[in-house]
Scaffold this active site. Structure first.
Site, mmCIF file in Angstrom:
data_model
loop_
_atom_site.group_PDB
_atom_site.id
_atom_site.type_symbol
_atom_site.label_atom_id
_atom_site.label_comp_id
_atom_site.label_asym_id
_atom_site.label_seq_id
_atom_site.Cartn_x
_atom_site.Cartn_y
_atom_site.Cartn_z
ATOM 1 N N HIS A 93 0.860 -1.196 0.000
ATOM 2 C CA HIS A 93 0.000 0.000 0.000
ATOM 3 C C HIS A 93 0.892 1.241 0.000
ATOM 4 O O HIS A 93 1.963 1.233 0.617
ATOM 5 C CB HIS A 93 -0.912 -0.026 1.235
ATOM 6 N N GLU A 162 -3.760 2.308 -7.364
ATOM 7 C CA GLU A 162 -4.088 3.317 -6.354
ATOM 8 C C GLU A 162 -3.115 4.480 -6.474
ATOM 9 O O GLU A 162 -2.082 4.496 -5.791
ATOM 10 C CB GLU A 162 -3.977 2.712 -4.953
HETATM 11 P P1 PGA Z 1 -9.389 6.022 0.380
HETATM 12 O O1 PGA Z 1 -8.205 4.965 0.540
HETATM 13 O O2 PGA Z 1 -10.584 5.285 -0.148
HETATM 14 O O3 PGA Z 1 -9.607 6.551 1.782
HETATM 15 O O4 PGA Z 1 -8.912 7.078 -0.553
HETATM 16 C C1 PGA Z 1 -8.037 3.928 -0.377
HETATM 17 C C2 PGA Z 1 -6.854 3.082 0.059
HETATM 18 O O5 PGA Z 1 -5.899 3.657 0.597
HETATM 19 O O6 PGA Z 1 -6.846 1.862 -0.092
#
Ligand code: PGA
Length: 239
Positions: A93, A162
């Site tokens: 992540h 992401e």
């Molecule tokens: P968020 O986070 O939906 O709060 O933007 C997504 C993630 O970090 O997996």
């Protein structure tokens, strides 16, 4: 194939709150048109696992160490997570990468998680300045290849696009940009890898991602941990 809603609760909830919210997921999941997984904090895993037992909601973890050797003070290993009933582990992540998880560490974690029979959910994505410089494809390709090099072809793999600038910012990546990035990632990763989008997904914008053919699901942080938003998500999933 059904789409995936993967909830990353980060550190938003106490264990009591996590257990209560897991109950909502468990109760509402029966009528859901999407597959659901929840990654609570390590501390809440056992309690959430009990709530999810005998439901269709899968248990995940937010990270894992890369070794099961035993003498690793302060770490949590894939073997320990598997013993609690976890099926998925988020690896790489961006909030972990910002704390030092390099592509090499991510690759080691992917190997360890897979070796214990869990499915890694590997996050890739560019930083804001990298997108401004038009380098998003190059960055994502590098992060993705580092994983594909060590991941056995026959084991399940989930990858989440992401972009760092879209996470927790309230500014999600535009669906057309997600669509083109997923097409790019699919060419590299092949047909068997499931590809999610994550970054400021909420009940108002989730359909614009789930409706895209190239998006296999969403990885949701903040909104997945807010009870009012969770109710809204399930209204959408039960249609
Ligand atoms: P968020 O986070 O939906 O709060 O933007 C997504 C993630 O970090 O997996």
């Amino acid at each position: 194939m059904r789409k995936i809603f993967f909830a990353n609760w980060k550190t938003y909830l106490t264990d009591d709150e996590a257990e209560a919210l897991a109950r909502t997921y468990a109760e509402r999941s029966g009528a859901s048109s999407v597959d659901i997984a929840i990654a609570p904090s390590f501390t809440a895993l056992e309690r959430v696992a009990r709530v999810l037992d005998n439901t269709s909601v899968a248990l995940g973890a937010q990270d894992a160490f890369w070794s099961d050797a035993g003498a690793e003070t302060g770490e949590v290993t894939p073997k320990q997570l598997a013993a609690l009933g976890a099926r998925f582990v988020i690896v790489g992540h961006s909030e972990r990468r910002a704390l030092g998880d390099t592509d090499e560490i991510v690759a080691r974690k992917v190997r360890a998680v897979t070796a214990d029979g869990l499915t890694p959910v590997v996050c890739v994505g560019e930083l804001g300045p990298e997108r401004e410089a038009g380098r998003q494809a190059e960055v994502v390709r590098g992060q993705l290849q580092a994983v594909l090099e060590v991941h056995p072809n026959d084991a399940p793999l989930i990858v989440a696009y992401e972009p760092r600038w879209a996470i927790g910012s309230g500014t999600p990546c535009r669906p057309e940009d997600v669509d083109s990035m997923h097409t790019f990632m699919r060419e590299i990763a092949g047909p068997s890898v499931r590809i999610l989008y994550g970054g400021s997904v909420d009940p108002n914008d989730i359909a614009s991602y789930l409706d895209l053919a190239g998006v296999d699901g969403v990885l949701v942080g903040g909104a997945s941990a807010r009870p009012a938003d969770v109710e809204e998500f399930f209204k959408l999933f039960s249609r």
